[in-house]
Design a protein around this motif. Structure first.
Motif, PDB file in Angstrom:
ATOM      1  N   ALA A 132     -10.121  -7.351  -5.438  1.00 51.76           N
ATOM      2  CA  ALA A 132      -9.357  -7.374  -4.023  1.00 51.76           C
ATOM      3  C   ALA A 132     -10.353  -7.232  -2.907  1.00 51.76           C
ATOM      4  CB  ALA A 132      -8.297  -6.051  -4.060  1.00 51.76           C
ATOM      5  N   GLY A 133     -11.485  -7.030  -3.169  1.00 53.88           N
ATOM      6  CA  GLY A 133     -12.545  -6.816  -2.296  1.00 53.88           C
ATOM      7  C   GLY A 133     -12.814  -5.516  -1.945  1.00 53.88           C
ATOM      8  N   ALA A 134     -13.952  -5.323  -1.107  1.00 52.63           N
ATOM      9  CA  ALA A 134     -14.485  -3.969  -0.748  1.00 52.63           C
ATOM     10  C   ALA A 134     -13.527  -3.384   0.232  1.00 52.63           C
ATOM     11  CB  ALA A 134     -16.061  -4.182  -0.196  1.00 52.63           C
ATOM     12  N   GLU A 135     -12.918  -4.116   1.194  1.00 50.79           N
ATOM     13  CA  GLU A 135     -12.137  -3.325   2.091  1.00 50.79           C
ATOM     14  C   GLU A 135     -10.760  -2.725   1.268  1.00 50.79           C
ATOM     15  OE1 GLU A 135     -11.123  -5.928   4.964  1.00 50.79           O
ATOM     16  OE2 GLU A 135     -13.111  -6.062   5.842  1.00 50.79           O
ATOM     17  N   TRP A 136     -10.273  -3.525   0.319  1.00 51.97           N
ATOM     18  CA  TRP A 136      -9.023  -3.065  -0.238  1.00 51.97           C
ATOM     19  C   TRP A 136      -9.150  -2.260  -1.500  1.00 51.97           C
ATOM     20  CZ3 TRP A 136      -4.228  -3.309   1.860  1.00 51.97           C
ATOM     21  CH2 TRP A 136      -4.215  -4.265   3.061  1.00 51.97           C
ATOM     22  N   GLU A 137     -10.353  -2.103  -1.970  1.00 50.06           N
ATOM     23  CA  GLU A 137     -10.537  -1.510  -3.213  1.00 50.06           C
ATOM     24  C   GLU A 137     -10.215  -0.127  -3.318  1.00 50.06           C
ATOM     25  OE1 GLU A 137     -14.210  -0.699  -6.516  1.00 50.06           O
ATOM     26  OE2 GLU A 137     -14.588  -1.996  -4.996  1.00 50.06           O
ATOM     27  N   PRO A 138     -10.595   0.801  -2.217  1.00 48.87           N
ATOM     28  CA  PRO A 138     -10.304   2.242  -1.946  1.00 48.87           C
ATOM     29  C   PRO A 138      -8.948   2.609  -1.899  1.00 48.87           C
ATOM     30  CG  PRO A 138     -11.396   1.490  -0.173  1.00 48.87           C
ATOM     31  CD  PRO A 138     -11.830   0.471  -1.245  1.00 48.87           C
ATOM     32  N   VAL A 139      -8.305   1.440  -1.096  1.00 48.98           N
ATOM     33  CA  VAL A 139      -6.771   1.467  -0.935  1.00 48.98           C
ATOM     34  C   VAL A 139      -5.932   1.615  -2.165  1.00 48.98           C
ATOM     35  CG1 VAL A 139      -4.701   0.574   0.424  1.00 48.98           C
ATOM     36  CG2 VAL A 139      -7.026   0.888   1.546  1.00 48.98           C
ATOM     37  N   ILE A 140      -6.214   0.375  -3.017  1.00 47.36           N
ATOM     38  CA  ILE A 140      -5.638   0.270  -4.065  1.00 47.36           C
ATOM     39  C   ILE A 140      -5.810   1.376  -5.067  1.00 47.36           C
ATOM     40  CG2 ILE A 140      -5.489  -1.273  -6.317  1.00 47.36           C
ATOM     41  CD1 ILE A 140      -6.093  -3.583  -4.479  1.00 47.36           C
ATOM     42  N   VAL A 141      -7.165   1.940  -5.127  1.00 47.74           N
ATOM     43  CA  VAL A 141      -7.360   2.979  -6.055  1.00 47.74           C
ATOM     44  C   VAL A 141      -6.742   4.336  -5.881  1.00 47.74           C
ATOM     45  CG1 VAL A 141      -9.288   4.454  -7.063  1.00 47.74           C
ATOM     46  CG2 VAL A 141      -9.652   2.088  -6.996  1.00 47.74           C
ATOM     47  N   GLY A 142      -6.503   4.597  -4.319  1.00 49.33           N
ATOM     48  CA  GLY A 142      -6.090   5.759  -3.809  1.00 49.33           C
ATOM     49  C   GLY A 142      -4.575   5.613  -4.177  1.00 49.33           C
ATOM     50  N   ALA A 143      -3.768   4.486  -3.741  1.00 46.84           N
ATOM     51  CA  ALA A 143      -2.524   4.367  -3.941  1.00 46.84           C
ATOM     52  C   ALA A 143      -1.953   4.569  -5.441  1.00 46.84           C
ATOM     53  CB  ALA A 143      -2.035   2.838  -3.496  1.00 46.84           C
ATOM     54  N   SER A 144      -2.621   3.940  -6.400  1.00 48.45           N
ATOM     55  CA  SER A 144      -2.488   3.958  -7.799  1.00 48.45           C
ATOM     56  C   SER A 144      -2.476   5.480  -8.189  1.00 48.45           C
ATOM     57  CB  SER A 144      -3.240   3.124  -8.453  1.00 48.45           C
ATOM     58  OG  SER A 144      -4.635   3.626  -8.419  1.00 48.45           O
ATOM     59  N   LEU A 145      -3.692   6.021  -7.907  1.00 48.08           N
ATOM     60  CA  LEU A 145      -3.673   7.583  -7.852  1.00 48.08           C
ATOM     61  C   LEU A 145      -2.528   8.517  -7.597  1.00 48.08           C
ATOM     62  CD1 LEU A 145      -5.582   9.856  -9.138  1.00 48.08           C
ATOM     63  CD2 LEU A 145      -6.720   9.939  -7.024  1.00 48.08           C
ATOM     64  N   PHE A 146      -2.257   8.227  -6.134  1.00 48.10           N
ATOM     65  CA  PHE A 146      -1.020   8.844  -5.638  1.00 48.10           C
ATOM     66  C   PHE A 146       0.221   8.686  -6.328  1.00 48.10           C
ATOM     67  CE2 PHE A 146       2.805   8.498  -2.981  1.00 48.10           C
ATOM     68  CZ  PHE A 146       2.932   9.869  -2.667  1.00 48.10           C
ATOM     69  N   LEU A 147       0.574   7.303  -6.876  1.00 45.98           N
ATOM     70  CA  LEU A 147       1.702   7.100  -7.324  1.00 45.98           C
ATOM     71  C   LEU A 147       1.994   7.817  -8.957  1.00 45.98           C
ATOM     72  CD1 LEU A 147       2.190   3.461  -6.217  1.00 45.98           C
ATOM     73  CD2 LEU A 147       3.576   5.513  -5.620  1.00 45.98           C
ATOM     74  N   LEU A 148       0.852   7.460  -9.786  1.00 50.18           N
ATOM     75  CA  LEU A 148       0.910   8.067 -11.134  1.00 50.18           C
ATOM     76  C   LEU A 148       0.620   9.518 -11.230  1.00 50.18           C
ATOM     77  CD1 LEU A 148      -1.539   5.248 -12.733  1.00 50.18           C
ATOM     78  CD2 LEU A 148       0.757   5.289 -13.027  1.00 50.18           C
ATOM     79  N   ALA A 149       0.049   9.893 -10.298  1.00 48.01           N
ATOM     80  CA  ALA A 149      -0.194  11.445 -10.415  1.00 48.01           C
ATOM     81  C   ALA A 149       1.216  12.114  -9.903  1.00 48.01           C
ATOM     82  CB  ALA A 149      -1.104  11.781  -9.667  1.00 48.01           C
TER      83      ALA A 149
END
Length: 478
Positions: A132-149
């Motif tokens: 997804a690119g450098a800009e969206w990478e931390p957003v996707i990782v953080g969102a997935s971490l929030f939802l799954l946790a």
């Protein structure tokens, strides 16, 4: 100190022999007290190990597993295979190795499944985020971490998940967080995840092998002995409680211990549930198959606790300050003792049935005798006013009615409790019969079967017999 003329006074206090003697005495007292406390602690620890030698063996097994798994750190060929993540294998052994084999298998499987699933999901999320690119990478990782946790944490409140997969859910959150966050700064994420999963599999496999092969402690065996022991304790408490009231027996230390055995039944719910949950993870061992109905033991334990509550109420009624007359106690004693003895015989026969895993050929007769005695006791209580010659037979009004009621108020409560205990014992009988059907207990023994008893008993290994004796001895000390 300074006076008006400017002269300065100084007072010097020197340590005398008394002060030095006091300090020496205090130090000697401290050392002596510490020594006696240490000796007392060592003796208590030694007694724990002597009373249950399996605890010593468990300590040796944990040390052995750690010594073997540490070779992955010390031997270069093994270290090259897993790298610096060899420490995860050591940590896995420390965290996973439990006292019973069921607990070790439960935590091992949960750790493997939680780690593997979380690692695969973290790799998938990281792959998507990197595309997804450098800009969206931390957003996707953080969102997935929030939802799954959040989702997995909520699942731990579900009773089924909490009972069987709570540890796995915790490991899932930990592993997913570590892999997904580490992957943001580490290029070789797949290698990192692969090494960690490999070391965890190595550690858990070693724990399972050591726990199940070297003098294993089975949670199912613990539950089995606990339930049968509670049946015996319940029977002893009921028999002693009735005998103490109607026969006015003098209580000794041993009799008081047997009398209070029902309290162990009241406090065993958490232990039974834990052992039943762990027993379902264990493989076939001894006389127990893999699909042995461990849940049925929980139902038996629940019915025993309901019976124990009635015994507790009976014990409180007997120790009440309101005492009944000796005349009515003499009239009710024989039948009440008969109810107590018959109920005790039923409970002990149920314990024998579970111990031998063989259906009883005299249980129906004992239950019938118990019910007949209970009915006889109720009839005797109802007919009590007519069983004695009342000197105020000719009196009128309330006086003719109140006198018998005041005399039998306590014994009437006891009779009611004995009748309720009989009903609760019948419930235990039903649950034990259900267990015998689900576990496929052997049919009642006939005369020709007695000659085969020795060959049947030989199927039980000496180690298992020793473990049963140790468990029974430990439970009796509680």
């Amino acid at each position: 100190m300074t006076n008006d003329k400017g002269v300065e006074w100084r007072i010097k206090v020197e340590d005398g022999p008394w002060k030095r003697a006091g300090i020496s005495c205090s130090m000697w007292t401290f050392i002596t007290s510490f020594y006696f406390k240490l000796c007392k602690f060592v003796k208590k620890a030694w007694d724990i190990g002597v009373n249950d030698p399996r605890k010593f063996i468990h300590c040796v097994k944990v040390g052995l597993a750690l010594a073997v798994v540490s070779l992955f750190y010390y031997l270069k060929p093994l270290y090259d295979g897993v790298g610096k993540n060899a420490m995860w294998a050591v940590m896995t052994v420390i965290v996973v190795f439990e006292y019973t084999a069921g607990a070790t298998i439960y935590k091992s499987i949960n750790r493997i499944c939680g780690t593997t699933l979380a690692g695969l999901l973290a790799l998938g999320v990281q792959w998507v985020a990197s595309r997804a690119g450098a800009e969206w990478e931390p957003v996707i990782v953080g969102a997935s971490l929030f939802l799954l946790a959040s989702a997995v944490t909520f699942s731990r409140f579900i009773p089924t998940i909490k009972a069987r997969f709570d540890y796995g859910a915790l490991i899932f959150i930990l592993t997913f967080s570590l892999v997904s966050v580490s992957g943001y700064r580490i290029d070789e994420l797949f290698t990192l995840a692969n090494q960690r999963i490999s070391t965890i599999i190595i550690g858990t496999s070693l724990c399972i092998i050591v726990s199940t092969t070297i003098r294993p402690v089975w949670a199912g065996q613990e539950l089995y002995v606990l339930v049968t022991g509670n049946l015996d304790k319940l029977a002893d408490s009921l028999e002693g409680c009735v005998a103490q009231y109607f026969e006015a027996q003098t209580s000794s230390e041993d009799s008081n211990k047997n009398l209070m055995g029902y309290k162990c039944v009241l406090n065993s719910k958490a232990t039974e549930e834990s052992q039943a949950n762990l027993a379902r993870w264990e493989p076939t061992h001894g006389r127990f198959n893999f699909c042995h109905p461990w849940k049925q033991y929980l139902k038996i334990g629940a019915t025993m606790r309901r019976c124990a509550f009635c015994i507790d109420a009976l014990f409180g009624c007997i120790n009440s300050e309101n005492k009944t007359s000796n005349d009515i106690k003499k009239i009710m004693s024989i039948t009440s003792m008969k109810v107590g003895i018959n109920s005790t015989n039923v409970l002990k026969e149920l314990a024998i049935t579970i111990k031998n895993m063989r259906k009883s050929n005299k249980l129906d007769l004992l239950v019938m005798e118990m019910n007949n005695a209970a009915q006889e006791l109720q009839n005797l209580l109802k007919s009590y006013p007519n069983t004695q010659n009342n000197p105020k037979e000719a009196s009128l009004g309330e006086a003719k009615i109140e006198i018998p009621i005041m005399e039998i108020i306590q014994v009437g409560t006891i009779v009611s409790l004995l009748s309720e205990i009989v009903t609760r014992v019948e419930d235990i009988v039903k649950e034990v019969e259900e267990l015998s059907n689900l576990a496929k207990f052997k049919e009642p023994k006939t005369k020709c079967d007695k000659s085969k008893q020795h060959s049947m008993d030989s199927k039980i290994s000496p180690e298992q017999q020793n473990d049963e004796e140790v468990i029974i001895k430990t439970l009796q000390m509680v």
